[in-house]
Design a protein around this motif. Structure first.
Motif, mmCIF file in Angstrom:
data_model
loop_
_atom_site.group_PDB
_atom_site.id
_atom_site.type_symbol
_atom_site.label_atom_id
_atom_site.label_comp_id
_atom_site.label_asym_id
_atom_site.label_seq_id
_atom_site.Cartn_x
_atom_site.Cartn_y
_atom_site.Cartn_z
ATOM 1 N N GLY A 1 0.831 -1.210 0.000
ATOM 2 C CA GLY A 1 0.000 0.000 0.000
ATOM 3 C C GLY A 1 0.860 1.253 0.000
ATOM 4 N N VAL A 2 0.579 2.157 -0.927
ATOM 5 C CA VAL A 2 1.378 3.388 -1.043
ATOM 6 C C VAL A 2 0.731 4.478 -0.180
ATOM 7 C CG1 VAL A 2 2.276 5.133 -2.619
ATOM 8 C CG2 VAL A 2 2.080 2.755 -3.381
ATOM 9 N N PRO A 3 1.481 5.009 0.807
ATOM 10 C CA PRO A 3 0.909 6.066 1.658
ATOM 11 C C PRO A 3 0.615 7.331 0.852
ATOM 12 C CG PRO A 3 2.952 5.186 2.585
ATOM 13 C CD PRO A 3 2.856 4.683 1.180
ATOM 14 N N GLY A 4 -0.262 8.158 1.372
ATOM 15 C CA GLY A 4 -0.649 9.375 0.678
ATOM 16 C C GLY A 4 0.459 10.414 0.588
ATOM 17 N N SER A 5 1.428 10.321 1.497
ATOM 18 C CA SER A 5 2.501 11.315 1.515
ATOM 19 C C SER A 5 3.834 10.714 1.098
ATOM 20 C CB SER A 5 2.636 11.886 2.928
ATOM 21 O OG SER A 5 3.883 12.524 3.059
ATOM 22 N N LEU A 6 4.559 11.435 0.242
ATOM 23 C CA LEU A 6 5.885 10.969 -0.200
ATOM 24 C C LEU A 6 6.868 10.905 0.958
ATOM 25 C CD1 LEU A 6 6.534 12.796 -3.599
ATOM 26 C CD2 LEU A 6 6.147 10.357 -3.222
ATOM 27 N N ASP A 7 6.609 11.660 2.028
ATOM 28 C CA ASP A 7 7.528 11.706 3.174
ATOM 29 C C ASP A 7 7.224 10.638 4.209
ATOM 30 O OD1 ASP A 7 8.691 13.954 2.048
ATOM 31 O OD2 ASP A 7 7.232 15.292 3.004
ATOM 32 N N ALA A 8 6.187 9.837 3.986
ATOM 33 C CA ALA A 8 5.806 8.832 4.986
ATOM 34 C C ALA A 8 6.999 7.946 5.301
ATOM 35 C CB ALA A 8 4.643 7.996 4.459
ATOM 36 N N ALA A 9 7.237 7.680 6.594
ATOM 37 C CA ALA A 9 8.369 6.847 7.002
ATOM 38 C C ALA A 9 7.909 5.847 8.046
ATOM 39 C CB ALA A 9 9.486 7.723 7.559
ATOM 40 N N LEU A 10 8.522 4.660 8.009
ATOM 41 C CA LEU A 10 8.182 3.611 8.970
ATOM 42 C C LEU A 10 9.306 3.523 9.999
ATOM 43 C CD1 LEU A 10 6.378 1.146 9.750
ATOM 44 C CD2 LEU A 10 7.857 -0.234 8.274
ATOM 45 N N PRO A 11 9.043 3.855 11.267
ATOM 46 C CA PRO A 11 10.096 3.719 12.282
ATOM 47 C C PRO A 11 10.323 2.234 12.575
ATOM 48 C CG PRO A 11 8.197 4.993 13.105
ATOM 49 C CD PRO A 11 7.774 4.299 11.847
ATOM 50 N N VAL A 12 11.517 1.743 12.292
ATOM 51 C CA VAL A 12 11.849 0.338 12.538
ATOM 52 C C VAL A 12 12.784 0.282 13.747
ATOM 53 C CG1 VAL A 12 13.002 -1.712 11.610
ATOM 54 C CG2 VAL A 12 11.585 -0.295 10.114
ATOM 55 N N PRO A 13 12.386 -0.423 14.815
ATOM 56 C CA PRO A 13 13.266 -0.532 15.993
ATOM 57 C C PRO A 13 14.505 -1.358 15.630
ATOM 58 C CG PRO A 13 11.304 -1.900 16.253
ATOM 59 C CD PRO A 13 11.152 -1.184 14.946
ATOM 60 N N LEU A 14 15.651 -0.681 15.482
ATOM 61 C CA LEU A 14 16.821 -1.335 14.887
ATOM 62 C C LEU A 14 17.343 -2.506 15.697
ATOM 63 C CD1 LEU A 14 18.733 1.732 13.412
ATOM 64 C CD2 LEU A 14 17.241 0.103 12.267
ATOM 65 N N VAL A 15 17.513 -2.308 17.002
ATOM 66 C CA VAL A 15 18.092 -3.402 17.804
ATOM 67 C C VAL A 15 17.177 -4.624 17.750
ATOM 68 C CG1 VAL A 15 18.817 -4.106 20.113
ATOM 69 C CG2 VAL A 15 19.349 -1.791 19.276
ATOM 70 N N GLN A 16 15.879 -4.346 17.906
ATOM 71 C CA GLN A 16 14.899 -5.439 17.838
ATOM 72 C C GLN A 16 14.976 -6.142 16.484
ATOM 73 O OE1 GLN A 16 10.867 -4.087 18.760
ATOM 74 N NE2 GLN A 16 9.984 -5.652 17.435
ATOM 75 N N PHE A 17 15.066 -5.367 15.395
ATOM 76 C CA PHE A 17 15.055 -5.982 14.072
ATOM 77 C C PHE A 17 16.358 -6.699 13.747
ATOM 78 C CE2 PHE A 17 11.683 -5.972 10.844
ATOM 79 C CZ PHE A 17 10.637 -5.793 11.722
ATOM 80 N N ILE A 18 17.480 -6.171 14.273
ATOM 81 C CA ILE A 18 18.764 -6.869 14.057
ATOM 82 C C ILE A 18 18.758 -8.194 14.800
ATOM 83 C CG2 ILE A 18 21.238 -6.798 14.598
ATOM 84 C CD1 ILE A 18 20.960 -3.667 14.204
ATOM 85 N N THR A 19 18.370 -8.148 16.057
ATOM 86 C CA THR A 19 18.465 -9.375 16.862
ATOM 87 C C THR A 19 17.464 -10.436 16.420
ATOM 88 O OG1 THR A 19 17.061 -8.348 18.533
ATOM 89 C CG2 THR A 19 19.431 -8.234 18.891
#
Ligand SMILES: [Zn+2]
Ligand SMILES: [Zn+2]
Length: 368
Positions: free
Chosen positions: A285-303
């Motif tokens: 799904g393409v968000p309505g705004s070009l600036d839309a960003a998804l905060p990904v919890p880095l430590v959680q996602f790495i581990t």
């Protein structure tokens, strides 16, 4: 020759049914007598001018019809063939050569540029250019000049109105799960959004043997449709605002895959808390705004070894996955008929309006 077409004269204007002049196909092009065309969300976004496409323009990119004429050098189809149209690609870049045409380096100009490869157009009205070749087809018209690379011959007895949406919306949802996320038998899947793409993701999950398949969708009718098409659970995000918690009540360790078809950021943000170790999140799904960003919890996602990836057209390709989907439909495993509502072509504005209000899931316009 002449043909009726739904012409969009200006951004966000209504589609105006007009008679336009259609030029003969040039080298590598295919003139198709369009019999049916689905309406996809990308048509509606392009109608606002969101992709920078020119006007006046004819949109439409889930076309199906019968070949009327072919230009020089076209060998894959001939006049009289029933064909399905899909997105366009260049055939020469490294991604096309690795059979990843959805990620063609020329994808944007070839699908949104609304001009043919020689820089000209095949449609005109009273001598003035009407832009065509949207997604290599511009099939909101009784005739479309497509390209040999984006037309696929189908069986003589194929029901074109049923198959038309396979060329974009259906392959995007089903392919997003089956191809992009490489769903495997027994894996758990969450689908966010129960529109045509989301319900196709549910169908794709069922074909792949996913279990459970959890659909998150606010409209009750669409949740019920999802359950009928293979979802094992349905979550109403209005009643259960913490959807990650609701998913973990079903699968405590978290799911293997989440595919978002909503583009609605508050819904997508919860995906990062739904997945198990090695979890894959696919964004459609393409968000309505070009600036839309998804905060990904880095430590959680790495581990946890997590993956987040974008998906175009379900990683589909015209000679591999599209025929595979047609075969799944023929065998009864892809019951797209259940989500299609047919409208006469002249009722295009009504069909779009009905889609906005949730009265239909996938509108298909027919020319008979
Ligand atoms: Zn390419
Ligand atoms: Zn589309």
């Amino acid at each position: 020759m002449e043909a009726v077409a739904a012409v969009l004269k200006e951004p966000s204007g209504p589609f105006s049914i007009e008679t336009v002049e259609v030029a003969a196909p040039k080298a590598g092009e295919v003139l198709v007598d369009i019999k049916a065309v689905g309406i996809c969300h990308t048509d509606i976004a392009a109608a606002t001018g969101a992709f920078g496409n020119p006007f006046p323009v004819v949109l439409g990119h889930e076309g199906a019809g019968v070949v009327e004429a072919v230009g020089e050098g076209v060998t894959n189809v001939r006049p009289g063939d029933k064909v399905l149209l899909t997105f366009n690609s260049c055939g020469e870049c490294k991604r096309c050569k690795s059979n990843d045409p959805a990620y063609c380096l020329q994808f944007f100009p070839m699908n949104f540029g609304c001009v043919h490869s020689d820089g000209t157009n095949r449609l005109s009205k009273d001598g003035a250019t009407v832009h065509d070749n949207f997604f290599g087809q511009s099939s909101f018209a009784a005739k479309a000049v497509a390209n040999s690379r984006n037309v696929l011959k189908v069986a003589d007895d194929a029901d074109l109105a049923t198959l038309a949406p396979l060329g974009c919306g259906i392959q995007t949802g089903a392919g997003g799960v089956m191809r992009s996320l490489s769903a495997k038998q027994g894996e758990s899947l969450v689908v966010i959004g129960g529109g045509a793409v989301g319900l196709s993701a549910v169908m794709g999950g069922k074909i792949a043997g996913c279990d459970p398949i959890i659909l998150i969708e606010p409209q009750v009718a669409r949740r019920e449709e999802g359950l009928a098409l293979g979802a094992t659970h349905a979550i109403d995000p209005i009643a259960q605002a913490n959807t990650a918690e609701a998913v973990r009540a079903i699968v405590p360790e978290g799911v293997d895959m989440v595919v978002d078809t909503s583009g609605y950021l508050p819904a997508v943000e919860q995906a990062v808390n739904m997945v198990c170790t090695l979890g894959r999140i696919g964004l459609i799904g393409v968000p309505g705004s070009l600036d839309a960003a998804l905060p990904v919890p880095l430590v959680q996602f790495i581990t946890m070894g997590g993956t987040v990836r974008g998906i175009i057209e379900g990683d589909s390709d015209i000679t591999g996955f599209l025929p595979e989907l047609i075969a799944h439909h023929a065998a009864g495993r892809l019951p797209v008929d259940q989500i299609i509502t047919r409208y006469p072509f002249s009722e295009i504005n009504q069909a779009i309006e009905d889609g906005h209000h949730g009265k239909c899931i996938k509108a298909v316009l027919t020319f008979d």
